[in-house]
Design a protein around this motif. Structure first.
Motif, PDB file in Angstrom:
ATOM      1  N   ASP A 138       0.795  -1.332  -0.183  1.00 23.58           N
ATOM      2  CA  ASP A 138       0.114   0.005  -0.062  1.00 23.58           C
ATOM      3  C   ASP A 138       0.980   1.300   0.047  1.00 23.58           C
ATOM      4  N   HIS A 139       2.131   1.074   0.745  1.00 26.00           N
ATOM      5  CA  HIS A 139       3.055   2.352   0.763  1.00 26.00           C
ATOM      6  C   HIS A 139       3.458   2.612  -0.925  1.00 26.00           C
ATOM      7  N   ASP A 140       3.830   1.475  -1.512  1.00 26.01           N
ATOM      8  CA  ASP A 140       4.308   1.799  -2.954  1.00 26.01           C
ATOM      9  C   ASP A 140       3.052   2.582  -3.685  1.00 26.01           C
ATOM     10  N   ILE A 141       1.773   1.974  -3.531  1.00 30.66           N
ATOM     11  CA  ILE A 141       0.795   2.484  -4.146  1.00 30.66           C
ATOM     12  C   ILE A 141       0.413   3.953  -3.876  1.00 30.66           C
ATOM     13  N   GLU A 142       0.904   4.434  -2.522  1.00 30.78           N
ATOM     14  CA  GLU A 142       0.547   5.731  -2.148  1.00 30.78           C
ATOM     15  C   GLU A 142       1.859   6.566  -2.627  1.00 30.78           C
ATOM     16  N   TYR A 143       2.817   6.032  -2.703  1.00 36.79           N
ATOM     17  CA  TYR A 143       4.066   6.714  -3.324  1.00 36.79           C
ATOM     18  C   TYR A 143       3.650   7.076  -4.866  1.00 36.79           C
ATOM     19  N   LEU A 144       3.189   6.072  -5.653  1.00 33.91           N
ATOM     20  CA  LEU A 144       2.909   6.281  -7.003  1.00 33.91           C
ATOM     21  C   LEU A 144       1.749   7.196  -7.418  1.00 33.91           C
ATOM     22  N   GLY A 145       1.107   7.518  -6.077  1.00 31.83           N
ATOM     23  CA  GLY A 145      -0.133   8.474  -6.268  1.00 31.83           C
ATOM     24  C   GLY A 145      -1.491   7.801  -6.935  1.00 31.83           C
ATOM     25  N   LEU A 146      -1.678   6.849  -6.837  1.00 29.06           N
ATOM     26  CA  LEU A 146      -2.703   5.999  -7.317  1.00 29.06           C
ATOM     27  C   LEU A 146      -3.614   5.714  -6.367  1.00 29.06           C
ATOM     28  N   ASP A 147      -5.193   5.915  -6.847  1.00 32.68           N
ATOM     29  CA  ASP A 147      -6.240   5.723  -5.942  1.00 32.68           C
ATOM     30  C   ASP A 147      -7.109   4.652  -6.446  1.00 32.68           C
ATOM     31  N   LEU A 148      -6.743   3.344  -6.073  1.00 31.71           N
ATOM     32  CA  LEU A 148      -7.255   2.079  -6.841  1.00 31.71           C
ATOM     33  C   LEU A 148      -8.587   1.716  -6.124  1.00 31.71           C
ATOM     34  N   ASN A 149      -9.041   2.441  -5.198  1.00 32.92           N
ATOM     35  CA  ASN A 149     -10.410   2.358  -4.563  1.00 32.92           C
ATOM     36  C   ASN A 149     -11.465   3.127  -5.597  1.00 32.92           C
ATOM     37  N   ALA A 150     -11.107   3.597  -6.583  1.00 34.99           N
ATOM     38  CA  ALA A 150     -12.088   4.647  -7.308  1.00 34.99           C
ATOM     39  C   ALA A 150     -13.123   3.697  -8.089  1.00 34.99           C
ATOM     40  N   ASP A 151     -12.793   2.501  -8.681  1.00 32.26           N
ATOM     41  CA  ASP A 151     -13.586   1.718  -8.924  1.00 32.26           C
ATOM     42  C   ASP A 151     -14.657   1.208  -8.172  1.00 32.26           C
ATOM     43  N   THR A 152     -14.186   0.968  -7.138  1.00 31.35           N
ATOM     44  CA  THR A 152     -15.029   0.488  -6.125  1.00 31.35           C
ATOM     45  C   THR A 152     -16.065   1.627  -5.517  1.00 31.35           C
ATOM     46  N   ALA A 153     -15.669   2.735  -5.817  1.00 30.86           N
ATOM     47  CA  ALA A 153     -16.470   3.877  -5.315  1.00 30.86           C
ATOM     48  C   ALA A 153     -17.464   3.980  -6.585  1.00 30.86           C
ATOM     49  N   ASN A 154     -17.013   3.840  -7.671  1.00 37.45           N
ATOM     50  CA  ASN A 154     -18.070   3.860  -8.817  1.00 37.45           C
ATOM     51  C   ASN A 154     -19.208   2.641  -8.811  1.00 37.45           C
ATOM     52  N   GLU A 155     -18.635   1.533  -8.253  1.00 39.93           N
ATOM     53  CA  GLU A 155     -19.427   0.482  -8.122  1.00 39.93           C
ATOM     54  C   GLU A 155     -20.627   0.931  -7.007  1.00 39.93           C
ATOM     55  N   VAL A 156     -20.346   1.359  -5.989  1.00 39.94           N
ATOM     56  CA  VAL A 156     -21.347   1.932  -5.043  1.00 39.94           C
ATOM     57  C   VAL A 156     -22.176   2.957  -5.583  1.00 39.94           C
ATOM     58  N   LEU A 157     -21.697   4.002  -6.107  1.00 41.53           N
ATOM     59  CA  LEU A 157     -22.740   4.942  -6.587  1.00 41.53           C
ATOM     60  C   LEU A 157     -23.611   4.293  -7.878  1.00 41.53           C
ATOM     61  N   GLN A 158     -23.292   3.284  -8.530  1.00 40.31           N
ATOM     62  CA  GLN A 158     -24.098   2.688  -9.606  1.00 40.31           C
ATOM     63  C   GLN A 158     -25.105   1.882  -8.576  1.00 40.31           C
ATOM     64  N   ASP A 159     -24.652   1.357  -7.713  1.00 40.71           N
ATOM     65  CA  ASP A 159     -25.677   0.482  -6.903  1.00 40.71           C
ATOM     66  C   ASP A 159     -26.988   1.459  -6.274  1.00 40.71           C
ATOM     67  N   VAL A 160     -26.529   2.629  -5.992  1.00 38.56           N
ATOM     68  CA  VAL A 160     -27.287   3.632  -5.330  1.00 38.56           C
ATOM     69  C   VAL A 160     -28.341   3.802  -6.478  1.00 38.56           C
ATOM     70  N   GLU A 161     -27.747   4.062  -7.700  1.00 41.83           N
ATOM     71  CA  GLU A 161     -28.396   4.620  -8.905  1.00 41.83           C
ATOM     72  C   GLU A 161     -29.438   3.420  -9.277  1.00 41.83           C
ATOM     73  N   ASP A 162     -28.921   2.298  -9.452  1.00 43.96           N
ATOM     74  CA  ASP A 162     -29.948   1.189  -9.784  1.00 43.96           C
ATOM     75  C   ASP A 162     -30.990   1.009  -8.837  1.00 43.96           C
ATOM     76  N   PHE A 163     -30.563   1.189  -7.336  1.00 46.72           N
ATOM     77  CA  PHE A 163     -31.841   1.030  -6.461  1.00 46.72           C
ATOM     78  C   PHE A 163     -32.974   2.251  -6.653  1.00 46.72           C
TER      79      PHE A 163
END
Length: 244
Positions: free
Chosen positions: A131-156
């Motif tokens: 996770d430290h390497d990912i933070e160093y690279l400046g990547l946000d790998l949770n973006a896809d998960t957030a989009n999935e949650v938003l899509q679930d709310v939209e579908d609901f």
């Protein structure tokens, strides 16, 4: 004619023939060894152990050796001995120590820009990144998960939007009786879809283990990374079917 480079020889030796270099300055954490062990179970042993026949010392690959010892339950006894593929060399003590250090310090640094492109499409933990390497690279790998949650709310809430659109349409074209029946049908449809959505949102189960070792044993039993915090039920079902 180009002069040929001297090469090591790939051979199979017994684990008991390999000594861990007593002077080895490299730090090997349990986390690093566990990571290599998981990689072995995922893709197998791909080599990388350098062995000096003259001294019987492991020149490089101590973590790999430790991980295999755990997997094969090696305790130094003849019954626990196993075969190891190594790169055999013949070095004096001074050269052996130099190569022990060189094999680690000479490894190439990563191109950060290329990593930023590659990492989002792979399991970065399987590649040995943290996770430290990912933070160093400046990547946000949770973006896809957030989009999935938003899509679930939209579908609901989609059935509510559907109802409003239908009600607008039926007010213009249908008789009073037809409008009443259409509204009833729409409400029934929405109710059924909402119930199904709620059931799907509740489609989870939590497993609890008394110790970390018990969790690790369970995860390894089904070939999952012991560090995972969540597993899709479908994946677990597939693993159970394969084992059965």
């Amino acid at each position: 004619m180009t002069k040929k480079i001297k090469e090591s020889e790939t051979v199979i030796v017994k684990r008991s023939q390999i000594k861990e270099a007593p002077y080895n300055p490299k730090h090997h954490s349990k986390e690093q060894v566990d990571q290599i062990k998981r990689n072995f179970k995922k893709v197998g042993f791909l080599g990388g152990i350098i062995w000096n026949e003259r001294s019987s010392n492991c020149v490089d690959g101590h973590k790999r050796l430790q991980a295999m010892d755990i997997i094969y339950k090696y305790d130094g006894t003849p019954d626990s001995d196993y075969d190891v593929k190594v790169e055999k060399t013949d070095l004096d003590e001074k050269t052996e120590i130099e190569q022990n250090i060189f094999q680690t310090k000479s490894r190439t640094d990563f191109d950060d820009e290329l990593l930023r492109i590659l990492v989002p499409d792979i399991d970065y933990t399987a590649a040995g990144l943290t996770d430290h390497d990912i933070e160093y690279l400046g990547l946000d790998l949770n973006a896809d998960t957030a989009n999935e949650v938003l899509q679930d709310v939209e579908d609901f809430y989609q059935p509510v939007k559907d109802q409003k659109e239908v009600e607008k349409a039926i007010k213009k074209e249908l008789t009073d009786d037809e409008k009443i029946q259409q509204v009833k049908d729409v409400k029934k449809n929405i109710e059924e879809r909402s119930i199904e959505k709620i059931q799907n949102m509740d489609a989870y189960v939590t497993l609890s283990f008394s110790t970390g070792a018990a969790k690790e044993e369970f995860m390894e039993r089904f070939d999952f990374d012991p560090e995972l915090k969540m597993i899709k039920g479908e994946r677990l079902s597939e693993m159970v079917e394969r084992i059965d």
